[in-house]
Motif scaffolding. Sequence first.
Motif, PDB file in Angstrom:
ATOM      1  N   GLU A 238       0.828  -1.203   0.000  1.00  0.00           N
ATOM      2  CA  GLU A 238       0.000   0.000   0.000  1.00  0.00           C
ATOM      3  C   GLU A 238       0.868   1.261   0.000  1.00  0.00           C
ATOM      4  OE1 GLU A 238      -2.629  -0.150   3.288  1.00  0.00           O
ATOM      5  OE2 GLU A 238      -3.646  -1.980   2.633  1.00  0.00           O
ATOM      6  N   ALA A 239       1.945   1.229   0.754  1.00  0.00           N
ATOM      7  CA  ALA A 239       2.805   2.402   0.848  1.00  0.00           C
ATOM      8  C   ALA A 239       3.565   2.667  -0.451  1.00  0.00           C
ATOM      9  CB  ALA A 239       3.787   2.239   2.009  1.00  0.00           C
ATOM     10  N   LEU A 240       3.956   1.593  -1.134  1.00  0.00           N
ATOM     11  CA  LEU A 240       4.798   1.741  -2.323  1.00  0.00           C
ATOM     12  C   LEU A 240       4.000   1.907  -3.598  1.00  0.00           C
ATOM     13  CD1 LEU A 240       7.502  -0.967  -1.529  1.00  0.00           C
ATOM     14  CD2 LEU A 240       7.737   1.513  -1.328  1.00  0.00           C
ATOM     15  N   MET A 241       2.731   1.501  -3.600  1.00  0.00           N
ATOM     16  CA  MET A 241       1.952   1.546  -4.823  1.00  0.00           C
ATOM     17  C   MET A 241       1.892   2.935  -5.445  1.00  0.00           C
ATOM     18  SD  MET A 241       0.512  -0.740  -6.681  1.00  0.00           S
ATOM     19  CE  MET A 241       0.131  -2.088  -5.567  1.00  0.00           C
ATOM     20  N   PRO A 242       1.728   3.996  -4.668  1.00  0.00           N
ATOM     21  CA  PRO A 242       1.685   5.325  -5.293  1.00  0.00           C
ATOM     22  C   PRO A 242       2.969   5.715  -6.018  1.00  0.00           C
ATOM     23  CG  PRO A 242       0.755   5.418  -3.085  1.00  0.00           C
ATOM     24  CD  PRO A 242       1.391   4.059  -3.228  1.00  0.00           C
ATOM     25  N   GLN A 243       4.078   5.053  -5.730  1.00  0.00           N
ATOM     26  CA  GLN A 243       5.329   5.368  -6.430  1.00  0.00           C
ATOM     27  C   GLN A 243       5.301   4.924  -7.883  1.00  0.00           C
ATOM     28  OE1 GLN A 243       8.964   4.239  -4.524  1.00  0.00           O
ATOM     29  NE2 GLN A 243       8.273   4.854  -2.491  1.00  0.00           N
ATOM     30  N   GLY A 244       4.330   4.056  -8.205  1.00  0.00           N
ATOM     31  CA  GLY A 244       4.219   3.613  -9.583  1.00  0.00           C
ATOM     32  C   GLY A 244       5.475   2.953 -10.080  1.00  0.00           C
ATOM     33  N   ALA A 245       5.994   3.444 -11.204  1.00  0.00           N
ATOM     34  CA  ALA A 245       7.158   2.826 -11.833  1.00  0.00           C
ATOM     35  C   ALA A 245       8.459   3.448 -11.341  1.00  0.00           C
ATOM     36  CB  ALA A 245       7.059   2.949 -13.351  1.00  0.00           C
ATOM     37  N   GLY A 246       8.492   3.902 -10.104  1.00  0.00           N
ATOM     38  CA  GLY A 246       9.678   4.552  -9.581  1.00  0.00           C
ATOM     39  C   GLY A 246      10.705   3.581  -9.037  1.00  0.00           C
TER      40      GLY A 246
ATOM     41  N   SER B  40      13.158   5.654 -17.834  1.00  0.00           N
ATOM     42  CA  SER B  40      12.987   5.124 -19.188  1.00  0.00           C
ATOM     43  C   SER B  40      12.629   6.243 -20.150  1.00  0.00           C
ATOM     44  CB  SER B  40      11.887   4.054 -19.193  1.00  0.00           C
ATOM     45  OG  SER B  40      10.628   4.640 -18.936  1.00  0.00           O
ATOM     46  N   ALA B  41      12.709   5.917 -21.445  1.00  0.00           N
ATOM     47  CA  ALA B  41      12.352   6.903 -22.474  1.00  0.00           C
ATOM     48  C   ALA B  41      10.892   7.310 -22.345  1.00  0.00           C
ATOM     49  CB  ALA B  41      12.639   6.325 -23.863  1.00  0.00           C
ATOM     50  N   ASP B  42      10.012   6.358 -21.999  1.00  0.00           N
ATOM     51  CA  ASP B  42       8.593   6.676 -21.837  1.00  0.00           C
ATOM     52  C   ASP B  42       8.375   7.640 -20.688  1.00  0.00           C
ATOM     53  OD1 ASP B  42       7.872   5.105 -23.964  1.00  0.00           O
ATOM     54  OD2 ASP B  42       7.354   3.353 -22.744  1.00  0.00           O
TER      55      ASP B  42
END
Length: 926
Positions: free
Chosen positions: A373-381, A738-740
């Motif tokens: 739950e804590a890490l999910m907001p970081q997304g692709a970080g 990443s490039a994206d």
Amino acid sequence: MIRILPKGSPLVPAVLKVLDGQDRDWSHNLVIFPGRRPAHFLRKALVDSVGGSCIGPVVWAVQDWIDALAREALQLAGRWLEPMDACAVLFEVHQELPHRYGADRFDRVERFLPLGFRLLDTLETLYLGDVTPEQLRRVLPEEPLADYYARFYAQLEAKAYWTRARRIRTVAEQMESIDLSRYDRIVLAGLYAFSAAEARLFRQVLAQPQAIGLFLDGPGLSAQLQRLGVDAIPERAKPATDPVVQVYRAPDRHGQVLMLAEKLQQQRGQQGPLDVNTVVVLPAADALFPVLYHALAALPEDESYNVSLGYPLDRAPVVSFLRLLGTLATTRTPDGSYATAAYLRFLLHPYTKNLRLGRHADVTRILMHTLEEALMPQGAGTLRLEALEQNAEIFQQAAARVASLDESVTPTALQDHLRTIHDRTIRRLMQATSLSDWAERAIQVIDYVAHHSTAPQHPYFRPFADCLVELLETLAHSLLGAVRFDNLGDYWRVFESALQRQRVPLAGTPLQGLQILGLLETRGLQFDTVYVLDVNEEVLPEAPDPDPFLPDTVRMQLGLETRSDAYQLTRYYFENLVQGAREVHLFYTEHPRQGERSRFVEQMLWQWQQQHGTLEEEPWVQSIGYHLDLSCTSPEPIAKTSEVLSILRALRYSPTLLDTYLTCPLQFYYRAVLNLREPETLAQEPDSKEIGRLVHRILQRYFKPLCGRPLQEADLDPQRLREIVEACFAEAYGDQRSADLQLLQERVQHWGEALLAYQRQQLREASPVIIQALEKKLQGTWQGVQLEGFADRIERRGDRLVVLDYKTGQPPALQLDVLDPTDRKTWARAIGSFQLPLYRLLVAQQDGLDVDRVEAAYVAYQNGTIGETSLRVEAPAQWEAVLQVLRLVLEEIQAPDIPFAPTDALEQACPHCPYRTCCGTQWVSA
């Protein structure tokens, strides 16, 4: 002496008849089977025949016997090579050759290994085939294969290294010097398919006066006996009876397994508990667990069964666990950060989240999901393990959740537990200094999981883990053990290359219960009832991978086995298995993507059709069908109980909840009453929700220092915005993006610059703007109901307050001119969302203002520019109509006699609803 037994004859009784025993001593007999399993049945049959204990014969599987001769009789000095060792030698040869495969593309060992294993197989085939380098050069003059071949075996000889082929050929060459006179009887039982070296070896064995060759009749046997020097083929007897064969056509493997379960139950009902005389044959090993969990689950718990086949190790859960660690390792950046997505996938693997803290695995699961739950907001970080271990808030939250299970678990204990998991898994493997060191560390990780998690309770964990550890030990002690890689991912590439060849030898208890076997495990055995799954082309017979170095045309010229010979071998074992049974059940899948039924079935059906003078397949082929109810029904309304009404009266109603109710009352029920939430998923790239959160964070950070005073054009600095955007992206996704993500960052920057440009234009054309609040929580009571919201920005423009809501996508449409409070169908279309009306109402209430002095608007980025979409109330009657609809919606929600009904517009509401499976509306499409 050569004896040919009728196809399908019981081999073990035939061996027993020719053995020469004295009293209870049979140790002067030597029996060679193709595999290990018949030895168990022979010993049992011998004990039964003598009526008690005895000294049994010496029984070997072919390869084990040859290795024993090499080790004990010839005492071959030197190192016996595993395939990985042989590839290490082959890599040295590869580097030395001026003309080599792939030129410089395979100049590093981790790149060479996939090629090396295929090349090794080819070279071993050539060596067992007694092919000389000169013969090879004549048929492949332009290829470097002959150079690899000559140099490789020259190096093996010079270094006293022994591959499997070299051991077999050496034993064959020195067979005359090996004394077998201590055996009164030597029996070669059920052997088939010989390389040139093996044929030379067994010709010499059969030349012994006490030797007897027992061969089962079948396709290609005459050619195999000729390779053994048997020119006069003994007369063959025909099988006494033919089995009863039934073929089942299924739409998929699930259908096969269901029918297998039904047939096994029928057999139990007729004959009692299933015993060793019944076998389920799995030509495709991936059918094992469907059979165990669906076909055999219905058997009584006290009814044993035996599994014996080679299962691909790369499909084992313990390997997937190690692979997740490997994937995580490849994301490590120079500053020690890891990709959040890879870390979470590792964290949520069943083996990781069930590592016990004390005696509790459930405590770890709570901790891991709190981390999720804590890490999910970081997304692709990215994240740093050290920073995560120091995040006290996470451990406090997890400890609060754990308290209901164990109040003694403190935040510090959870913190230490996570640090221990990191130390004994991730960090343990990150510190490898060589392939040998990496393999030893990987073994320590597996040992940690085996002793501190619930993994050993999972089916077949032990054989999977033991086989994996054995493979890792092989890597640790291999000739490549001292190799050090600068890139940690290269250790996993070497591991993956070795893994592809590994099979878990599920050995089982062969003399008890129903037998679950691979096709090769049935060699030399006979069963009364046979079930064979996946009798499809490409599975039975299996399509061998084409040899990239020796095509079949070249193999024929060199006298080596071709794909046709491989098919013949499978046919030989299959026909002996079928012919030896009384009752045979063959299952196949008929589906365009699953291939056709096996040529073996086609041949059997053709023979039956010829015998009966018909082209019909019935009654030999039975179709397996399902009885499925595919009717599509709308969900039923859900009545409101007293408990539900209590929840509804206590709720704080946000615009999101009210919009959900307008869209579909049932969706509101699942979301607001049952509090069901769709779990967030961590995508490789941020989704629209994550992008929205990021933009709000950037704007909040940019405008916060500008609150409480008139906004000036000089405040709207694009360079400061760019610095904040860069900082927020670095916090969320790390420095290596990443490039994206870089493209997304530019899009967000353009969005922000467009907003600044819009603000400049506002300042030039309108009255001064003072930002009063950012990310403001709104609460109030209206008509006896609690309302709440969350305003992105509240600003004063002259004597008016304006509530703004940022939209990175299309804002809801507002069409108050078509709103009719007496026509419910107009509500959702006209209002679009209750967000702006509710914000206007709550801000006016909180600030003690007349609602006419409060405006609300969406700020949206469309077509490259920023614009405001305001809640335009042209007349007081329109605003009264909005409030009337709001009042009616709230009354309807809390009305006891109005159930939560499904929406009338299923096609609009259901396709993207997270509660489709609850309602059963998966069938609805947009």
